[in-house]
Design a protein around this motif. Structure first.
Motif, short mmCIF file in Angstrom:
data_model
loop_
_atom_site.label_atom_id
_atom_site.label_comp_id
_atom_site.label_asym_id
_atom_site.label_seq_id
_atom_site.Cartn_x
_atom_site.Cartn_y
_atom_site.Cartn_z
N LYS A 142 -10.73 -3.15 -8.09
CA LYS A 142 -11.43 -2.68 -6.90
C LYS A 142 -10.47 -1.97 -5.95
O LYS A 142 -10.82 -0.95 -5.36
N TYR A 143 -9.26 -2.50 -5.78
CA TYR A 143 -8.27 -1.81 -4.95
C TYR A 143 -7.93 -0.45 -5.56
O TYR A 143 -7.81 0.54 -4.85
N GLU A 144 -7.74 -0.42 -6.87
CA GLU A 144 -7.36 0.83 -7.52
C GLU A 144 -8.48 1.86 -7.40
O GLU A 144 -8.21 3.04 -7.19
N GLY A 145 -9.73 1.43 -7.49
CA GLY A 145 -10.85 2.35 -7.31
C GLY A 145 -10.92 2.87 -5.88
O GLY A 145 -11.28 4.02 -5.64
N HIS A 146 -10.55 2.04 -4.94
CA HIS A 146 -10.60 2.41 -3.52
C HIS A 146 -9.42 3.27 -3.10
O HIS A 146 -9.58 4.24 -2.37
N THR A 147 -8.21 2.92 -3.59
CA THR A 147 -7.00 3.63 -3.14
C THR A 147 -6.64 4.83 -4.01
O THR A 147 -5.98 5.75 -3.54
N ASN B 274 0.85 -1.19 0.00
CA ASN B 274 0.00 0.00 0.00
C ASN B 274 0.89 1.24 0.00
O ASN B 274 1.72 1.42 0.89
#
Length: 78
Positions: free
Chosen positions: A37-42, A17
C-alpha cells in the motif's frame, strides 16, 4: 484441558520516506500488505528499517508511547 489462546501478531515498523527524507512509523497486522500500500501510494520501493513483532495490544501501546514522546518533545523524524 487447558485452552490455548492464540494471540494475533502485530508489527511496529519504521521506514524512511524518499521524498521528504523523514522517518515514518506505524503498526500493522500484515507487513507485506502494508508495504504494498505504501509502494502504491508513494511510487517507490519501501523497506522497513526496523520491525518489532508482538501481541497487538502491546504493539499498539508501544506506538502510543512513541507518539506521546514525539509530541511531548516536539520532535521531527529526520
Amino acid at each position: 484441558m487447558d485452552q490455548i489462546i492464540k494471540k494475533k501478531k502485530h508489527y511496529l515498523y519504521l521506514w524512511r520516506n524518499q521524498y521528504n527524507n523523514r522517518t515514518c512509523y506505524g503498526v500493522t497486522g500484515n507487513l507485506e500488505t502494508r508495504r504494498s500500500k505504501y509502494e502504491g501510494h508513494t511510487g517507490f520501493d519501501v523497506e522497513f528499517s526496523y520491525i518489532l513483532e508482538g501481541d497487538a495490544l502491546i504493539i499498539k501501546e508501544i506506538e502510543n508511547l512513541l507518539k506521546e514522546f514525539v509530541e511531548k518533545f516536539d520532535l521531527a523524524w529526520n
